[in-house]
Write an enzyme that holds these catalytic residues in place. Structure first.
Site, PDB file in Angstrom:
ATOM      1  N   THR A  53      -5.624   1.586  -5.567  1.00  7.62           N
ATOM      2  CA  THR A  53      -5.181   0.191  -5.434  1.00  7.62           C
ATOM      3  C   THR A  53      -5.834  -0.678  -6.505  1.00  7.62           C
ATOM      4  OG1 THR A  53      -5.250   0.507  -3.054  1.00  7.62           O
ATOM      5  CG2 THR A  53      -4.878  -1.720  -3.818  1.00  7.62           C
ATOM      6  N   HIS A 104      -1.604   3.240   4.792  1.00  5.47           N
ATOM      7  CA  HIS A 104      -2.583   4.004   4.010  1.00  5.47           C
ATOM      8  C   HIS A 104      -2.750   5.394   4.607  1.00  5.47           C
ATOM      9  CE1 HIS A 104      -6.247   5.213   1.998  1.00  5.47           C
ATOM     10  NE2 HIS A 104      -6.121   4.178   1.190  1.00  5.47           N
ATOM     11  N   GLU A 145       0.814  -1.207   0.000  1.00  6.63           N
ATOM     12  CA  GLU A 145       0.000   0.000   0.000  1.00  6.63           C
ATOM     13  C   GLU A 145       0.858   1.273   0.000  1.00  6.63           C
ATOM     14  OE1 GLU A 145      -3.359   0.479  -0.336  1.00  6.63           O
ATOM     15  OE2 GLU A 145      -2.782   2.584  -0.291  1.00  6.63           O
ATOM     16  N   ASP A 149       1.732   0.018  -4.779  1.00  5.16           N
ATOM     17  CA  ASP A 149       0.565   0.155  -5.657  1.00  5.16           C
ATOM     18  C   ASP A 149       0.435   1.540  -6.285  1.00  5.16           C
ATOM     19  OD1 ASP A 149      -0.277   1.361  -3.290  1.00  5.16           O
ATOM     20  OD2 ASP A 149      -2.224   0.364  -3.212  1.00  5.16           O
ATOM     21  N   HIS A 150       0.816   2.590  -5.541  1.00  4.21           N
ATOM     22  CA  HIS A 150       0.721   3.973  -6.050  1.00  4.21           C
ATOM     23  C   HIS A 150       1.381   4.882  -5.025  1.00  4.21           C
ATOM     24  CE1 HIS A 150      -2.414   4.312  -3.056  1.00  4.21           C
ATOM     25  NE2 HIS A 150      -2.988   3.237  -3.568  1.00  4.21           N
TER      26      HIS A 150
HETATM   27  C1  GP9 Z   1      -8.640  -0.724   0.643  1.00  8.06           C
HETATM   28  C2  GP9 Z   1      -7.304  -0.570   0.038  1.00  8.06           C
HETATM   29  C3  GP9 Z   1      -6.905   0.870  -0.049  1.00  8.06           C
HETATM   30  O1  GP9 Z   1      -9.201  -1.956   0.464  1.00  8.06           O
HETATM   31  O2  GP9 Z   1      -7.224  -1.204  -1.165  1.00  8.06           O
HETATM   32  O3  GP9 Z   1      -7.457   1.478  -1.108  1.00  8.06           O
HETATM   33  P1  GP9 Z   1      -6.858   2.747  -1.852  1.00  8.06           P
HETATM   34  O4  GP9 Z   1      -7.452   3.940  -1.187  1.00  8.06           O
HETATM   35  O5  GP9 Z   1      -5.376   2.757  -1.717  1.00  8.06           O
HETATM   36  O6  GP9 Z   1      -7.291   2.562  -3.255  1.00  8.06           O
HETATM   37 MN    MN Z   2      -3.705   1.694  -2.294  1.00  9.80          MN
END
Ligand code: GP9
Ligand code: MN
Length: 614
Positions: A294, A410, A252, A469-470
């Site tokens: 994500t 996150h 994340e 992921d980003h």
């Molecule tokens: C929540 C996780 C976070 O299930 O995938 O989401 P994001 O905000 O990073 O897309």
């Molecule tokens: Mn994410």
């Protein structure tokens, strides 16, 4: 002295409101959205473009009686302020503007949780300033609402219409591809204004369902031809991970700058830093996600297609047929395919989308023991998440492919004191200071996963793919990262911060660092190469990173791109080497490639074209 007859004055409420909303819009556009201004024309457009649409909005009030007129004007003020503030909050984290599909995935963009509160500022109260002023003026009867004749109404309407047409025409003169590149929302807002942008966006959302109905089998030909022609040269690593289990870890919000970086003498990612020594580490891979975050990263990897220009494909395009990574693994090597994630099944609509992508099983929140003690922010903390995942992994039929999605790192990066393994950083941005601690926690969790897998004999026969992921730190807080890195806040350094780590660990294989540029879209062909799978189901835009050509652009969803030599940011061409602005002509050929690939990918997703390849 003659007495002033207020009742003979023009409908001043409209005038004052129009001025205040115009001023508010222009100030927000110039200060809140980081809009790139590169000429006087840009400023003139920003000053001019809200007028026509604001006049039309306020003009509705003429069609109501004097009493309701006042109410409608106030409602329009609320609407305009709400739209501007909604965009402002969204922009502060996503560096993007709100689109219609976002409204249908509201709960996935943080809803009204801690993420949103973190983005608010006491200065935002200034947005209510005009309400107070107009309220006082009305109360003191210094401004009046009087009815207008039908001729005046007509003149007002015609004038607003003419202003609107001028706005759109100026926009098209400035950017001829304005509508063809409607995914470039900054360009859209800058040239035609935020309110016209929202109207265009609404129009796009309304006609979107017809794309599928009108699509035909021959629409696939162009993309098939285009993607077939790409070179897929051999490399020594072809097939080195053949038949192995695959564990993909979606890390994340993990940006590449944390790798091998120390804060106050302590590594942020000690485990990943040591893992890299025995892994293939790609250090120039860019985040290509858009509004689906994500889920977009998952989409890029599973489908080899670009994410949608607005909203998340996971939410909007579950009914489509896909030729996904699980389908390829299943058809070629009979893999069992799963995803593990500690959030609700419905988040990002994963439950439905994983079905369409061909996953055999989704282990979600309901499969984990989630308590208040073992959770933080969005859900179960990464260490208990990994620990609990292992018992499920152990039971899976082999070979398996499992994607494990972490959650603790996150935004807004919350962690209890006891879980902080390094002290917070001391930059001017608290978000960045906390980020260091949640990344460090995630690193510890991954270390735990590896050591548990080793203990249980599940390590050797597995290929590990770890990717960020980003971005986690949006442009708003980026200054803190520049302070950490001792770098200047320049366009080129901002783009480089969009790099995410990609680490492929095949036990027993030698480590190497590869600096070829690439994007998340290239992850699938790279893994397939290591697995020795030459899939025919390759209608995808990714390249195998071992043989990817350096001058092929890594394309971002807003039409910007980066190559080894040039990069386009907010439609300005830069030299990668020294960050200087380059002649536009250097970027033109890549711009065409970006427009072509994004267009073809959108045609595939919106037209559901893969159904014709059955
Ligand atoms: C929540 C996780 C976070 O299930 O995938 O989401 P994001 O905000 O990073 O897309
Ligand atoms: Mn994410």
């Amino acid at each position: 002295m003659r007495k002033l007859h207020l009742e003979h004055l023009p409908p001043k409420l409209i005038g004052v409101t129009l001025f205040s909303l115009w001023l508010k819009t222009v100030v927000i556009l110039l200060t809140g959205f980081n809009i790139h201004i590169d000429s006087l024309l840009d400023i003139l457009l920003i000053l001019f473009n809200p007028i026509g649409s604001l006049m039309i909005l306020l003009g509705f009030s003429f069609y109501f009686s004097n009493k309701i007129h006042k109410f409608i004007v106030v409602m329009m003020m609320v609407l305009v302020t709400g739209v501007l503030y909604g965009n402002l909050l969204y922009f502060r984290f996503y560096s993007d503007f709100v689109t219609v599909p976002i409204l249908f995935q509201f709960k996935n963009v943080g809803g009204l949780g801690p993420s949103t509160f973190e983005l608010m500022s006491p200065w935002d109260l200034l947005l209510l300033f005009d309400f107070i002023i107009i309220g006082v003026l009305l109360k003191k009867k210094w401004i009046r609402t009087i009815s207008v004749t039908s001729i005046e109404k007509k003149t007002y309407l015609i004038l607003s219409g003419i202003l609107l047409v001028i706005t759109i025409s100026l926009g098209l003169i400035k950017s001829p591809y304005l509508f063809a590149e409607s995914y470039d929302r900054e360009q859209m807002v800058k040239t035609i204004g935020p309110f016209n942008y929202h109207l265009v966006d609404l129009g796009i959302a309304l006609v979107e369902p017809f794309n599928r109905t009108l699509a035909t089998e021959s629409d696939t030909d162009v993309s098939l031809e285009y993607t077939k022609s790409r070179a897929n040269k051999a490399s020594d690593l072809f097939g080195v991970a053949k038949g192995k289990n695959i564990i993909l870890i979606s890390m994340e919000s993990t940006q590449d700058f944390v790798i091998n970086k120390k804060v106050n003498g302590k590594e942020i990612t000690p485990f990943l830093n040591s893992l890299i020594k025995d892994s293939i580490y790609f250090n120039s891979i860019y985040d290509q996600t858009a509004q689906g975050k994500t889920s977009d990263a998952e989409f890029l990897i599973d489908t080899g297609l670009y994410p949608l220009d607005s909203g998340s494909a996971f939410v909007r395009k579950t009914e489509n047929k896909y030729k996904s990574f699980p389908h390829i693994l299943k058809n070629n090597e009979d893999y069992y395919t799963t995803v593990f994630h500690g959030n609700d099944r419905t988040f990002w609509n994963r439950e439905m989308m994983y079905d369409s992508l061909g996953y055999d099983r989704y282990f979600s929140k309901r499969d984990f023991d989630v308590t208040e003690e073992n959770s933080v922010n969005y859900g179960i903390k990464d260490i208990p998440f990994f620990k609990q995942s292992i018992s499920y992994l152990k039971e899976l039929p082999e070979p398996y492919y499992a994607r494990l999605i972490t959650l603790t790192n996150h935004f807004p990066f919350l962690l209890e004191e006891g879980d902080k393994m390094i002290p917070e950083a001391a930059t001017s941005e608290n978000v960045v200071n906390r980020y260091i601690t949640t990344v460090r926690y995630q690193d510890e969790a991954i270390k735990t996963l590896f050591s548990e897998l080793k203990k249980k004999g599940m390590y050797k026969n597995t290929m590990f793919v770890l990717y960020g992921d980003h971005y986690g730190i949006s442009e708003k807080y980026e200054q803190g990262v520049f302070e950490l890195l001792g770098k200047e806040n320049t366009p080129i350094n901002h783009v480089k911060l969009q790099q995410i780590p990609l680490i492929i660990h095949v036990p027993g294989e030698e480590g190497m660092t590869i600096s070829t540029i690439g994007g998340e879209i290239d992850i699938r062909p790279t893994i397939l190469h290591l697995l020795g799978i030459q899939s025919k189901e390759n209608l995808s835009f990714g390249h195998n990173l071992f043989t990817r050509l350096e001058n092929h652009p890594v394309i971002f969803r807003d039409g910007d791109f980066v190559t080894d030599e040039y990069l386009l940011k907010d439609n300005v061409c830069f030299k990668v080497e020294n960050g200087e602005v380059a002649e536009e002509s250097h970027c033109e050929p890549y711009k065409d490639i970006a427009r072509k690939e994004l267009g073809m990918s959108d045609d595939i997703v919106y037209g559901d074209l893969l159904r014709f390849l059955e």
